[in-house]
Write an enzyme that holds these catalytic residues in place. Structure first.
Site, PDB file in Angstrom:
ATOM      1  N   THR A  36       0.241  -3.563   1.599  1.00 58.00           N
ATOM      2  CA  THR A  36       0.285  -2.994   2.943  1.00 58.00           C
ATOM      3  C   THR A  36      -0.846  -1.958   3.059  1.00 58.00           C
ATOM      4  O   THR A  36      -1.790  -1.994   2.287  1.00 58.00           O
ATOM      5  CB  THR A  36       1.659  -2.354   3.209  1.00 58.00           C
ATOM      6  OG1 THR A  36       1.919  -1.412   2.167  1.00 58.00           O
ATOM      7  CG2 THR A  36       2.752  -3.408   3.237  1.00 58.00           C
ATOM      8  N   THR A  39      -6.076  -1.040   4.764  1.00 59.27           N
ATOM      9  CA  THR A  39      -7.144  -1.937   4.326  1.00 59.27           C
ATOM     10  C   THR A  39      -6.890  -3.419   4.668  1.00 59.27           C
ATOM     11  O   THR A  39      -7.787  -4.073   5.193  1.00 59.27           O
ATOM     12  CB  THR A  39      -7.397  -1.760   2.817  1.00 59.27           C
ATOM     13  OG1 THR A  39      -7.513  -0.370   2.542  1.00 59.27           O
ATOM     14  CG2 THR A  39      -8.648  -2.491   2.375  1.00 59.27           C
ATOM     15  N   ASP A  67       5.331  -2.843  -2.753  1.00 57.62           N
ATOM     16  CA  ASP A  67       6.054  -1.572  -2.791  1.00 57.62           C
ATOM     17  C   ASP A  67       6.788  -1.260  -1.492  1.00 57.62           C
ATOM     18  O   ASP A  67       6.534  -1.879  -0.453  1.00 57.62           O
ATOM     19  CB  ASP A  67       5.093  -0.416  -3.146  1.00 57.62           C
ATOM     20  CG  ASP A  67       3.723  -0.564  -2.499  1.00 57.62           C
ATOM     21  OD1 ASP A  67       3.630  -1.244  -1.467  1.00 57.62           O
ATOM     22  OD2 ASP A  67       2.758   0.011  -3.026  1.00 57.62           O
ATOM     23  N   ASN A 136      -6.924   8.105  -5.290  1.00 58.93           N
ATOM     24  CA  ASN A 136      -6.733   8.554  -6.680  1.00 58.93           C
ATOM     25  C   ASN A 136      -6.715   7.370  -7.646  1.00 58.93           C
ATOM     26  O   ASN A 136      -6.355   7.526  -8.807  1.00 58.93           O
ATOM     27  CB  ASN A 136      -5.447   9.374  -6.814  1.00 58.93           C
ATOM     28  CG  ASN A 136      -4.190   8.556  -6.514  1.00 58.93           C
ATOM     29  OD1 ASN A 136      -4.272   7.375  -6.188  1.00 58.93           O
ATOM     30  ND2 ASN A 136      -3.034   9.185  -6.626  1.00 58.93           N
TER      31      ASN A 136
HETATM   32  C1  F6R Z   1       0.098  -0.661  -0.338  1.00 53.46           C
HETATM   33  C2  F6R Z   1      -0.253  -0.136  -1.656  1.00 53.46           C
HETATM   34  C3  F6R Z   1      -1.273   0.942  -1.842  1.00 53.46           C
HETATM   35  C4  F6R Z   1      -2.455   0.864  -0.866  1.00 53.46           C
HETATM   36  C5  F6R Z   1      -3.404   2.033  -1.072  1.00 53.46           C
HETATM   37  C6  F6R Z   1      -4.537   2.033  -0.077  1.00 53.46           C
HETATM   38  O1  F6R Z   1       1.085  -1.672  -0.466  1.00 53.46           O
HETATM   39  O2  F6R Z   1       0.313  -0.544  -2.596  1.00 53.46           O
HETATM   40  O3  F6R Z   1      -1.768   0.890  -3.153  1.00 53.46           O
HETATM   41  O4  F6R Z   1      -3.122  -0.345  -1.045  1.00 53.46           O
HETATM   42  O5  F6R Z   1      -2.700   3.243  -0.951  1.00 53.46           O
HETATM   43  O6  F6R Z   1      -4.024   2.252   1.199  1.00 53.46           O
HETATM   44  P1  F6R Z   1      -4.945   2.099   2.499  1.00 53.46           P
HETATM   45  O7  F6R Z   1      -5.303   0.663   2.594  1.00 53.46           O
HETATM   46  O8  F6R Z   1      -4.038   2.523   3.643  1.00 53.46           O
HETATM   47  O9  F6R Z   1      -6.117   2.986   2.310  1.00 53.46           O
END
Ligand code: F6R
Length: 244
Positions: A36, A39, A67, A136
């Protein structure tokens, strides 16, 4: 570097390429691991468009999401279950009961993590796993320090993750403190992995993931241990790597 890497000038082109990558791996019985966040939204938009044009059916697939926040269920628009319905599942022909996401409303999150892990190994592992990356370096909600061999578990979200995800909740304090996530062990078990990253805020995490020695300090560096990883970056996310 063991990755297949592509850098896109136009983020919409990245979305289309990601959708084509995933669609090319859809076949009856395929198990797709989904992410999710901001991105992959464009990738889901492209997949829905492909479905509408009659180019893609998800009728025969199963999906596993990475998650979910502890305490949120599909009725809450901020849950990842609601996100998946809104961005993909309600617009395509995936069969009811064939998509899986941890139940954030299970009053016993540890028990839910164990149930989800069992289900993952019964029906999976995934043929493909789509991933974003946190600033991170987290993948799924595997925050820095997570051992690479850990399975599905309950995680205490890092403050920077709550900060990054605050928009939907109004403030970082309002972001749930805990989540259930597939572990790095689950992620590395997928046959193929697609890592997506957009924006300058991801550039340093991307560089460390691709170029530093694998270490739990930067969870995405575990992907170097996987033999089939494709990385799609926009120009900004690629700006710190030495091979743009
Ligand atoms: C989402 C997940 C996270 C996101 C990450 C980047 O299911 O597991 O690892 O991929 O936090 O989030 P965005 O895409 O919103 O920058």
């Amino acid at each position: 570097m063991p990755f297949s890497l592509e850098v896109f000038d136009d983020p919409r082109e990245l979305d289309r390429a990601a959708a084509r990558w995933l669609a090319a791996r859809v076949r009856p019985g395929a198990v797709l691991g989904l992410a999710t966040g901001n991105t992959p939204m464009g990738m889901y938009r492209e997949l829905v468009a492909m479905h509408r044009r009659g180019e893609l059916s998800l009728a025969g697939v199963r999906t596993f999401n990475l998650d979910e926040y502890v305490g949120l269920g599909a009725d809450d628009p901020r849950s990842y279950a609601a996100y998946m319905l809104e961005h993909l599942f309600r617009w395509v022909d995936i069969a009811p009961g064939q998509w899986h996401i941890p139940d954030g409303l299970n009053p016993d999150p540890e028990e839910e993590a164990s149930r989800y892990d069992r289900l993952y190994w019964e029906l999976g592992p995934c043929d493909v796993q789509v991933l974003g990356i946190g600033r991170n370096g987290h993948i799924g909600f595997n925050e820095p320090g997570t051992p690479f061999d850990q399975g599905t578990h309950v995680v205490e979200l890092a403050w920077e993750t709550r900060l990054a995800n605050a928009e939907a909740f109004g403030s970082p304090e309002a972001v749930p403190e805990r989540a259930i996530t597939l572990g790095i062990r689950n992620i590395l078990a997928a046959r193929e992995i697609l890592l997506l990253a957009k924006g300058a805020s991801k550039a340093e995490a991307v560089r460390r993931a691709l170029e530093e020695e694998p270490s739990p300090d930067l969870p995405a560096s575990a992907l170097q241990l996987h033999p089939r990883v494709t990385v799609y970056l926009d120009r900004e996310a690629a700006r710190a790597i030495s091979r743009p």
